[in-house]
Design an enzyme around this catalytic site. Structure first.
Site, PDB file in Angstrom:
ATOM      1  N   LYS A  81       0.854  -1.190   0.000  1.00 47.91           N
ATOM      2  CA  LYS A  81       0.000   0.000   0.000  1.00 47.91           C
ATOM      3  C   LYS A  81       0.887   1.235   0.000  1.00 47.91           C
ATOM      4  O   LYS A  81       1.983   1.207   0.563  1.00 47.91           O
ATOM      5  CB  LYS A  81      -0.874   0.033   1.268  1.00 47.91           C
ATOM      6  CG  LYS A  81      -2.088   0.901   1.147  1.00 47.91           C
ATOM      7  CD  LYS A  81      -3.239   0.108   0.546  1.00 47.91           C
ATOM      8  CE  LYS A  81      -4.485   0.932   0.379  1.00 47.91           C
ATOM      9  NZ  LYS A  81      -5.609   0.102  -0.074  1.00 47.91           N
ATOM     10  N   GLY A 184     -22.152   6.072   2.946  1.00 49.32           N
ATOM     11  CA  GLY A 184     -21.164   6.534   1.967  1.00 49.32           C
ATOM     12  C   GLY A 184     -21.545   6.128   0.557  1.00 49.32           C
ATOM     13  O   GLY A 184     -21.459   4.958   0.190  1.00 49.32           O
ATOM     14  N   GLY A 186     -20.185   6.917  -2.410  1.00 46.00           N
ATOM     15  CA  GLY A 186     -19.124   7.298  -3.347  1.00 46.00           C
ATOM     16  C   GLY A 186     -19.090   6.324  -4.511  1.00 46.00           C
ATOM     17  O   GLY A 186     -20.114   5.773  -4.919  1.00 46.00           O
ATOM     18  N   VAL A 188     -18.013   3.191  -4.850  1.00 40.34           N
ATOM     19  CA  VAL A 188     -18.529   1.845  -4.587  1.00 40.34           C
ATOM     20  C   VAL A 188     -20.000   1.901  -4.177  1.00 40.34           C
ATOM     21  O   VAL A 188     -20.841   1.162  -4.704  1.00 40.34           O
ATOM     22  CB  VAL A 188     -17.701   1.135  -3.482  1.00 40.34           C
ATOM     23  CG1 VAL A 188     -18.279  -0.239  -3.178  1.00 40.34           C
ATOM     24  CG2 VAL A 188     -16.245   1.027  -3.882  1.00 40.34           C
TER      25      VAL A 188
HETATM   26  P1  NAI Z   1     -15.247   7.397  -2.250  1.00 34.88           P
HETATM   27  O1  NAI Z   1     -14.304   8.376  -1.684  1.00 34.88           O
HETATM   28  O2  NAI Z   1     -15.616   7.464  -3.694  1.00 34.88           O
HETATM   29  O3  NAI Z   1     -16.617   7.421  -1.416  1.00 34.88           O
HETATM   30  C1  NAI Z   1     -16.731   7.636  -0.053  1.00 34.88           C
HETATM   31  C2  NAI Z   1     -18.045   8.371   0.180  1.00 34.88           C
HETATM   32  O4  NAI Z   1     -18.278   8.459   1.575  1.00 34.88           O
HETATM   33  C3  NAI Z   1     -18.067   9.806  -0.352  1.00 34.88           C
HETATM   34  O5  NAI Z   1     -19.218  10.030  -1.123  1.00 34.88           O
HETATM   35  C4  NAI Z   1     -18.061  10.669   0.924  1.00 34.88           C
HETATM   36  O6  NAI Z   1     -18.779  11.883   0.752  1.00 34.88           O
HETATM   37  C5  NAI Z   1     -18.749   9.747   1.902  1.00 34.88           C
HETATM   38  N1  NAI Z   1     -18.446  10.005   3.305  1.00 34.88           N
HETATM   39  C6  NAI Z   1     -17.287  10.417   3.863  1.00 34.88           C
HETATM   40  N2  NAI Z   1     -17.401  10.505   5.198  1.00 34.88           N
HETATM   41  C7  NAI Z   1     -18.656  10.099   5.505  1.00 34.88           C
HETATM   42  C8  NAI Z   1     -19.368   9.938   6.714  1.00 34.88           C
HETATM   43  N3  NAI Z   1     -18.818  10.209   7.891  1.00 34.88           N
HETATM   44  N4  NAI Z   1     -20.649   9.516   6.647  1.00 34.88           N
HETATM   45  C9  NAI Z   1     -21.227   9.238   5.452  1.00 34.88           C
HETATM   46  N5  NAI Z   1     -20.595   9.359   4.277  1.00 34.88           N
HETATM   47  C10 NAI Z   1     -19.330   9.785   4.299  1.00 34.88           C
HETATM   48  O7  NAI Z   1     -14.624   5.952  -1.899  1.00 34.88           O
HETATM   49  P2  NAI Z   1     -14.945   4.556  -2.590  1.00 34.88           P
HETATM   50  O8  NAI Z   1     -13.982   4.289  -3.672  1.00 34.88           O
HETATM   51  O9  NAI Z   1     -16.401   4.458  -2.850  1.00 34.88           O
HETATM   52  O10 NAI Z   1     -14.557   3.548  -1.404  1.00 34.88           O
HETATM   53  C11 NAI Z   1     -15.362   3.467  -0.258  1.00 34.88           C
HETATM   54  C12 NAI Z   1     -14.611   2.712   0.823  1.00 34.88           C
HETATM   55  O11 NAI Z   1     -14.309   1.404   0.370  1.00 34.88           O
HETATM   56  C13 NAI Z   1     -13.283   3.351   1.210  1.00 34.88           C
HETATM   57  O12 NAI Z   1     -13.094   3.190   2.596  1.00 34.88           O
HETATM   58  C14 NAI Z   1     -12.240   2.508   0.461  1.00 34.88           C
HETATM   59  O13 NAI Z   1     -11.014   2.436   1.142  1.00 34.88           O
HETATM   60  C15 NAI Z   1     -12.906   1.145   0.441  1.00 34.88           C
HETATM   61  N6  NAI Z   1     -12.493   0.309  -0.675  1.00 34.88           N
HETATM   62  C16 NAI Z   1     -12.688   0.764  -1.950  1.00 34.88           C
HETATM   63  C17 NAI Z   1     -12.309  -0.018  -3.021  1.00 34.88           C
HETATM   64  C18 NAI Z   1     -12.541   0.439  -4.418  1.00 34.88           C
HETATM   65  O14 NAI Z   1     -12.303  -0.361  -5.340  1.00 34.88           O
HETATM   66  N7  NAI Z   1     -12.983   1.672  -4.649  1.00 34.88           N
HETATM   67  C19 NAI Z   1     -11.692  -1.348  -2.829  1.00 34.88           C
HETATM   68  C20 NAI Z   1     -11.604  -1.740  -1.437  1.00 34.88           C
HETATM   69  C21 NAI Z   1     -11.978  -0.927  -0.418  1.00 34.88           C
HETATM   70  N1  PHE Z   2      -7.245   0.005  -3.670  1.00 37.52           N
HETATM   71  C1  PHE Z   2      -8.149  -1.063  -3.678  1.00 37.52           C
HETATM   72  C2  PHE Z   2      -8.042  -1.963  -2.442  1.00 37.52           C
HETATM   73  O1  PHE Z   2      -7.811  -1.464  -1.351  1.00 37.52           O
HETATM   74  C3  PHE Z   2      -8.205  -1.813  -4.979  1.00 37.52           C
HETATM   75  C4  PHE Z   2      -6.986  -2.144  -5.820  1.00 37.52           C
HETATM   76  C5  PHE Z   2      -5.840  -2.760  -5.359  1.00 37.52           C
HETATM   77  C6  PHE Z   2      -7.074  -1.912  -7.146  1.00 37.52           C
HETATM   78  C7  PHE Z   2      -4.807  -3.137  -6.204  1.00 37.52           C
HETATM   79  C8  PHE Z   2      -6.069  -2.276  -7.989  1.00 37.52           C
HETATM   80  C9  PHE Z   2      -4.924  -2.910  -7.509  1.00 37.52           C
HETATM   81  O2  PHE Z   2      -8.290  -3.149  -2.443  1.00 37.52           O
END
Ligand code: NAI
Ligand code: PHE
Length: 360
Positions: A81, A184, A186, A188
């Site tokens: 990471k 959240g 976002g 995902v």
């Molecule tokens: P993102 O940043 O696109 O979405 C997060 C959302 O949560 C945003 O819309 C934000 O406004 C909202 N938010 C922030 N603080 C908040 C709170 N206190 N209460 C309610 N909503 C709140 O992130 P994404 O990519 O959707 O990822 C979401 C989570 O999943 C993160 O913790 C990330 O580390 C984890 N994750 C994401 C992966 C991916 O492929 N995108 C893979 C594995 C884990």
């Molecule tokens: N950052 C994401 C995770 O925490 C997904 C990811 C990892 C995407 C490695 C591509 C390569 O799992």
């Protein structure tokens, strides 16, 4: 807490790289937790932390979680990471130049670590890093020849985890009429919401971004919004944390009115004791790294192994459903937490390749 010998031992990883980017005064932390089974891979998280100690803790925990994700995915990749500790906001040009320099750091690691997107970075950023960091970059845009955002396989993986959890809790994985609360909305969370609506689930959500909330309510008038401070009081079948980590603690766990927890956020427990607290409250917890491995597994399979996208998403869902069911069955029969049961399976899978070498 400051870095210490005890913390490094507890981490159990291989190498922690620290680098000061003089131009932006940002500190780059690269945690290579394991690179013996295969190269380490994991996203680049870029944000302003309260202090440097929190950033170090994050890179250690998140890189360790990546080792566990690839073990659970049965893939020959290790955990890594990057955390970029920002001391100020960067404008577009500074950001671009920073990523070009980061690509050079990747080159210097000669393939020991592959980067991907994470909180604060996108596939577009990966396109820039690729210019100097080729080929050690995952999840570039489709336009640039990559597989695009990891959020799609991640959301499908969480969906599979929700179905498996419902099967265990209610005897059926059908989601029609089930109430699911997403914290959240976002990258995902939004994809997950659309999948759940197709299955006729009842969806409640919260988010701290008012524009996003307005847009979602216009786009999907059947969903219900609750303000973020109501997050832990929502009566629902499944709570899906998809915002950020460390949201479960003695106080929030006491408030919860859900039957199961299945979400994308990394490191949802504030401390190890929270697993036991959830068990005592009779809340079925899907270990985060098990149900959010879809992004890492899906993208790595598509880009490094040439698996077609659809097949890769199917594999993600199958892996999560099967292994999560195994975790639930083992936890029930041994009367342990699901975290303990998951750790035993992870350890067994790692030992197959590296007897007693990696600490998880
Ligand atoms: P993102 O940043 O696109 O979405 C997060 C959302 O949560 C945003 O819309 C934000 O406004 C909202 N938010 C922030 N603080 C908040 C709170 N206190 N209460 C309610 N909503 C709140 O992130 P994404 O990519 O959707 O990822 C979401 C989570 O999943 C993160 O913790 C990330 O580390 C984890 N994750 C994401 C992966 C991916 O492929 N995108 C893979 C594995 C884990
Ligand atoms: N950052 C994401 C995770 O925490 C997904 C990811 C990892 C995407 C490695 C591509 C390569 O799992």
């Amino acid at each position: 807490m400051p870095i210490s010998k005890e913390i490094m031992e507890q981490w159990g990883g291989e190498t922690l790289i620290t680098h000061l980017d003089k131009e932006t005064q940002s500190i780059v932390l690269i945690g290579i937790h394991s690179s013996q089974i295969g190269p380490a891979a994991g996203g680049l998280r870029m944000k302003k932390y309260k202090n440097l100690e929190d950033a170090v803790t994050d890179v250690l925990n998140l890189s360790q979680a990546m080792t566990s994700k690839f073990a659970m995915a049965n893939m020959k990749w290790g955990g890594g990471k990057t955390v970029v500790y920002l001391t100020r906001d960067l404008d577009t040009t500074e950001r671009e130049q920073f990523f070009m320099r980061f690509g050079e750091i990747l080159q210097s690691l000669q393939g020991r670590y592959y980067v991907g997107p994470d909180v604060g970075t996108s596939s577009e950023d990966m396109d820039i890093i690729y210019k100097t960091g080729k080929p050690f970059v995952f999840s570039r845009t489709v336009k640039a020849g990559g597989a695009g955002s990891s959020s799609v396989p991640t959301a499908y993986g969480v969906y599979a985890g929700i179905k498996t959890t419902c099967k265990f809790l209610f005897g059926t994985e059908r989601l029609e009429g089930r109430t699911i609360f997403i914290q959240g909305l976002g990258n995902v969370g939004q994809i997950l919401l659309k999948i759940l609506l197709k299955e006729n689930a009842r969806v409640i959500f919260t988010d701290t971004n008012p524009e996003l909330v307005d847009r979602m309510l216009k786009e999907e008038p059947t969903v219900q919004f609750l303000p973020p401070d109501k997050s832990y009081d929502v009566a629902c079948d499944i709570f899906a944390p998809c915002a950020h980590g460390a949201i479960l603690n003695a106080t929030t766990i006491n408030q919860l009115k859900c039957k199961g927890i299945v979400g994308a956020a990394n490191n949802q427990l504030s401390e190890p004791e929270d697993a036991e607290r959830l068990k005592i409250r009779g809340i079925l917890y899907a270990p985060d790294y098990m149900v959010n491995l879809g992004g890492a597994m899906g993208i790595t399979a598509i880009e490094a192994e040439g698996v077609p996208e659809e097949e890769s998403i199917e594999n993600v869902q199958k892996t999560i459903s099967e292994t999560l069911a195994e975790i639930y069955i083992n936890a029930k029969s041994a009367d342990t937490t699901t975290v303990e049961a998951a750790m035993k399976i992870t350890q067994k899978r790692l030992e197959k390749y590296l007897p007693n070498k990696i600490g998880i």
